[in-house]
Design an enzyme around this catalytic site. Sequence first.
Site, PDB file in Angstrom:
ATOM      1  N   ASN A 250     -28.823 -79.896 -10.763  1.00 19.47           N
ATOM      2  CA  ASN A 250     -29.086 -81.228 -10.208  1.00 19.47           C
ATOM      3  C   ASN A 250     -29.094 -81.176  -8.678  1.00 19.47           C
ATOM      4  O   ASN A 250     -29.022 -80.109  -8.076  1.00 19.47           O
ATOM      5  CB  ASN A 250     -28.059 -82.228 -10.738  1.00 19.47           C
ATOM      6  CG  ASN A 250     -26.628 -81.857 -10.352  1.00 19.47           C
ATOM      7  OD1 ASN A 250     -26.394 -81.086  -9.412  1.00 19.47           O
ATOM      8  ND2 ASN A 250     -25.664 -82.398 -11.082  1.00 19.47           N
TER       9      ASN A 250
ATOM     10  N   GLU B 107     -45.703 -76.353  -9.767  1.00 25.42           N
ATOM     11  CA  GLU B 107     -44.769 -75.416 -10.391  1.00 25.42           C
ATOM     12  C   GLU B 107     -45.385 -74.798 -11.649  1.00 25.42           C
ATOM     13  O   GLU B 107     -45.385 -73.586 -11.831  1.00 25.42           O
ATOM     14  CB  GLU B 107     -43.481 -76.151 -10.737  1.00 25.42           C
ATOM     15  CG  GLU B 107     -42.441 -75.298 -11.440  1.00 25.42           C
ATOM     16  CD  GLU B 107     -41.246 -76.109 -11.914  1.00 25.42           C
ATOM     17  OE1 GLU B 107     -40.231 -75.494 -12.293  1.00 25.42           O
ATOM     18  OE2 GLU B 107     -41.323 -77.365 -11.920  1.00 25.42           O
ATOM     19  N   HIS B 108     -45.899 -75.652 -12.540  1.00 24.61           N
ATOM     20  CA  HIS B 108     -46.582 -75.205 -13.756  1.00 24.61           C
ATOM     21  C   HIS B 108     -48.032 -75.662 -13.679  1.00 24.61           C
ATOM     22  O   HIS B 108     -48.304 -76.806 -13.295  1.00 24.61           O
ATOM     23  CB  HIS B 108     -45.969 -75.819 -15.015  1.00 24.61           C
ATOM     24  CG  HIS B 108     -44.494 -75.633 -15.140  1.00 24.61           C
ATOM     25  ND1 HIS B 108     -43.582 -76.584 -14.710  1.00 24.61           N
ATOM     26  CD2 HIS B 108     -43.763 -74.615 -15.652  1.00 24.61           C
ATOM     27  CE1 HIS B 108     -42.350 -76.159 -14.956  1.00 24.61           C
ATOM     28  NE2 HIS B 108     -42.429 -74.964 -15.515  1.00 24.61           N
TER      29      HIS B 108
ATOM     30  N   ASP C 195     -41.518 -72.433 -20.879  1.00 21.16           N
ATOM     31  CA  ASP C 195     -40.183 -72.967 -20.612  1.00 21.16           C
ATOM     32  C   ASP C 195     -39.142 -72.355 -21.533  1.00 21.16           C
ATOM     33  O   ASP C 195     -37.975 -72.211 -21.145  1.00 21.16           O
ATOM     34  CB  ASP C 195     -40.181 -74.487 -20.812  1.00 21.16           C
ATOM     35  CG  ASP C 195     -40.773 -75.237 -19.633  1.00 21.16           C
ATOM     36  OD1 ASP C 195     -40.973 -74.614 -18.581  1.00 21.16           O
ATOM     37  OD2 ASP C 195     -41.043 -76.443 -19.770  1.00 21.16           O
TER      38      ASP C 195
ATOM     39  N   HIS D 207     -32.983 -46.253  24.397  1.00 22.79           N
ATOM     40  CA  HIS D 207     -33.777 -45.765  23.271  1.00 22.79           C
ATOM     41  C   HIS D 207     -34.485 -44.463  23.655  1.00 22.79           C
ATOM     42  O   HIS D 207     -34.499 -43.490  22.890  1.00 22.79           O
ATOM     43  CB  HIS D 207     -34.826 -46.808  22.871  1.00 22.79           C
ATOM     44  CG  HIS D 207     -34.309 -47.915  22.027  1.00 22.79           C
ATOM     45  ND1 HIS D 207     -33.327 -48.770  22.449  1.00 22.79           N
ATOM     46  CD2 HIS D 207     -34.649 -48.313  20.767  1.00 22.79           C
ATOM     47  CE1 HIS D 207     -33.084 -49.660  21.492  1.00 22.79           C
ATOM     48  NE2 HIS D 207     -33.869 -49.395  20.456  1.00 22.79           N
TER      49      HIS D 207
END
Length: 892
Positions: A204, A319-320, A353, A412
Site C-alpha cells: 500500500n 504497466e500491463h 498476474d 593519478h
Amino acid sequence: MAVEYLKKSNPPSVAVDNATAEIVHRILEDIRQNGREAVERYAKDLDGWTGDIVCSNDDFARASASLSQGIRDDIDFAYRRVKDFALRQRDSLLDFETELVGGLRAGQRLIPVNSAGCYVPGGRYAHAASAIMSVCTAKVAGVPNIVAASLPHRNDGIHPAILHTMHKCGAGTVLALGGVQGIAAMAYGLYSDGPADIIVGPGNRFVAQAKRMLFGEVGIDVLAGPTESAIIADADADADVIAADLAGQAEHGPDSPVWLFTTSRELGLKVIEKMPAVIAALPEPARSAAQAAWCDYADVVLLSTREEVCEISDRYAPEHLQVLTADLDWWLSRLTNYGSLFLGEETTVAYGDKCSGPNHILPTRGAARYSGGLSVGKFIKTVTWQRMSRAASREVGQVAARISRLEGMEGHARTADVRLKKYFPSEIFDPGMLGGHATTRLPAATASTSPIDAPELVSSHGFDAEADMNDGTRSPDGLWFGKDMSQSEPIPESAIERAVELMHVGRLHRYGEQGSGFPEASLLEQEFAAYLGSKYCVAVNSCGAAMFLALKALGVKSGDNVLTSSFTLAPVPGAIAHAGARPVLVETTSDFTTDLDDLAHKLRTSKASVFLLSHMRGHVTDMEAVQNLCERHGVALVEDCAHTMGASWDGRPTGTWGRVACFSTQTYKHINSGEGGLVTTDDDDVAAQIILMSGCYMMYEQHLSRPPVEVFERWKYITPNFSMRMSNLAAALLRPQIELLPERAKRWSRIYSRLEAELAKAPGVSVPKRHPKEAFVPSSIQFSLALEPAQTQRFLQECELRGLYIKWFGGQEPKAFTSNYAHWHYITEKPMLTKSMAVMSQLLDLRTPLSLTEHDCELIGQIVVAAAEIAAQTRFIASQSRSRGPDVPEET
C-alpha cells in the site's frame, strides 16, 4: 496525430499526501532507534498481532496442511513456471572476459546480492502469486539470505497460502509483519543475519513510501503505484473479452487506471456500452473498486493508424499491455514502453498476474519508459575486473599518465609513472604535461632497449611471454593456443534442476503409467515440432537411430540401394547398413555440398527409392534443386540435419524440405543431451511407424506430437519395436535449450566470420563459398589446404606443436571422429569418386566452440598461417619418402 477520446478519465483531485510521508518517517525513525521493541509495538497496535514475529517450521507445516491438495498443486503450477522463466533469465546473463589489447584482459562477473527482503501484501487478498514472484526470483538469482514478510491477521497470522508459498520458494526467514514495520525490520536486519541489500514487492501507500525513504540505504525494485492495464485492439477484437479484461484489472482498486487504444470507433463504443453490466456482475468488493476505477481513471482512445496507436501507448507506458489485433509480431517489434506485454486473445493479464511465468511486479506511473519489472537481474550486481601484463601496463600507462595530466590530476599520473619506471628503467616515456597534451614523443635511450628487446614486453607475435607458457614448453615462435576445442556450452540451470527432480522420483522412462502426465520426451517432441514448423517429431536415442527409423518407415528393405552424400560421417552410411541396404555415394563439390550433376545421374541409374542427404558440417546444398530432382525421379528425400539445426535455405528451415528429417543432440551439436536424436515429418503414416518402431509399446497416445489414433491402427500389429526412443532424462536436458538456438546461431556466425577472415590470410587456404540463400549455423569451420598429403601432415604437426588440434578428412587412417568413404570397407561397391577424393584430400576441420573469443580467433589464424608457411616450404625426397612412408617429410 489526431487523438479522439471516446471516454476520458476524470480523476478526483488529490491533495499532496504529506501525512503519509510524516507517518512513515516517524515509524522508521522509531524502529531505527528502538529496534525490535518498536517493531513489536507497531505489530500489536496496527495489526493486532502479538504472536511470534519469526515463523517456525511448525508454522509452515500447519499452513501447508490447512490447504487442499488442489490449492497446493495450483501454487506448484505457478511456482514451476515462474521459476523456469527466471532460470532462463539467469541463463541469459553471462560472465565474460576479453582481451582489449595484448596483455590487457578485462571482464565482468555477475554476483548476487547477499541479502534480499521480499514483501508480500496480505490485505484483502491472499497474494500467493506475489510471494512466488519475489521470493522464487531471488532464489533463482542465487541470493543466499532471503527474508520475507507479510501482514499477519489478528489471531491467525500470515494467510496459510502465502506462508506455504514463501517457504516453498526458498525464504530462509519469514516475518509475520506488515506495513512499514515489515519493511523496516528487513531493511535493518532486526530478525535475520543482517540488513537487506535490496527490498522488493508491492504494497500500500505506506509500504511504497517506506521503500522510497529507504532507497539509497537499500536497493528497491520499483516504486509501485496503483495497478495499470491497457489494451490495444483492432476492429476484429471481441468486445466482450475486452470488457471482461478491463473490469478484471479495474478490480485492483478504485484508482487503478484501465485504458483502451483502438482504431475502430465501433469497437470502442461497444466496449463502453458493455462495461456497466460487466462490472455490475462482479461481487463486492471488486464491484465497487472496478466501478470507481472505470468511472474516474479509464480512457478509451480512438486513433487513425496502428502507428499512432503505438505512439500513444508508448506515451502512456502502461504497466500491463494487451494486444488483441492481427499481425502480433509487428506490435512486438514496434512497441517499446510497457512493463509486460500480452500478445493475442489467448493471453490475458490475469495469467501473468498469477501463474504463466514472467514476473508480475512491474513499473507503474510511466516508469516503464526507463525501467523493467522485477527480474533475476534486480538481485544481481554486474561488476568488472581487469588484469594486465607488464607489456599492457607499458602501453596503457603512458596514455593514462597523459590524460591524467590533461585533466590536472597529477596523483593519478604518478601511479602510472612509478610503474613505467619500475618495469622499463632503460626507457624514456612521454609523460604529458599539466594543462595540455605534449606533442612530441621522446625516443628510447638506446637501440638495445627498444620494445622488441625488453624481456617484459610482448613477443614478436603479440602475446605476453609469461602468460603464454604451457607447462614449461613453448613452440619455436612463441605461439600457443591450448584451449579445449571440444568445450560445450553449459547445460541451463533449469534443465539441470528438472533432471535432478526426475532422478529423485525415478521417472526416467520415456512413458508414464496411471495418468502420471506427459513425460519430458513427449513435451520435447511437441516443442521441437513447433520450433521447426513440422507436424510431428519423435525423440530417439541418437541421430543414427533417427536415420535408421526414417529409412525403415519409408519402406527400405534389405538389399535396396540408398543414395547418400560422400562427404559425411560414419553414422550415416552406418544407418543405411543397419537397415540392410547398400549406400550409393554421391559426389561432393569443392564447397562441400552435394554435386547436383552426379545426384541427377545416380537418381536415374541407381534404382534407389531414398536419398539420405547429409548437410555435412552445416553446408547446405541448393535445396530447391535437390527437392525438384527427387520429386522428378520419385525418390523420397531424407535430410540428415545433424549439423543444421536452426539453418535454412531461402528462408525455409533445413529439415522441412524432405519427407523426413533427422537431427542430432549429441554433445558437439547445437543442443546437447550427450547423445540423442530427433525425427520430424509431416507424413501421418511415417510418423506413426517411427513412433511404434522407436519403442512406444501401445502407449502412443502419450505422444503429444502424433497422428490421429486411427493411423496407428493400420500399423500397430505389423511394426516391430526397436526400442530406440529417448529417455526422459535426456529430454529434460534439451527442452530449455531450444529457445537458446537463435542466440547461439548469432554467436557462432560471428566466430565463423572472424575465423574465415583470419584463415584467408594463410597461404594455400581456401574457405568454401556460401550461397546468399543459405543461412547456416556454423558450429565448426572447414577449409581446404592446397598441399601434398605429406605437407598437410606436417601442417597438422606444426599446429599441434602450438596447441591447436585440427582434423583432416584426407588422412590415410580414420582418426577419432574423422573418417571418409575410403575407410568404410563394408561399402563394397564404390565407383571412382574423383571430385570427392580431391576435395577430401585437402579438407580440414575445426570445431568452433562458443567459448572462443576475438583473441582466440586471431591466435588460431596466426597459428594456421605459421604452420601453412612451414608446411609449404617443406621439400620431400621421393625415394626416402617411399621408404619412410608417405607422411614423413624431410626439410631442406
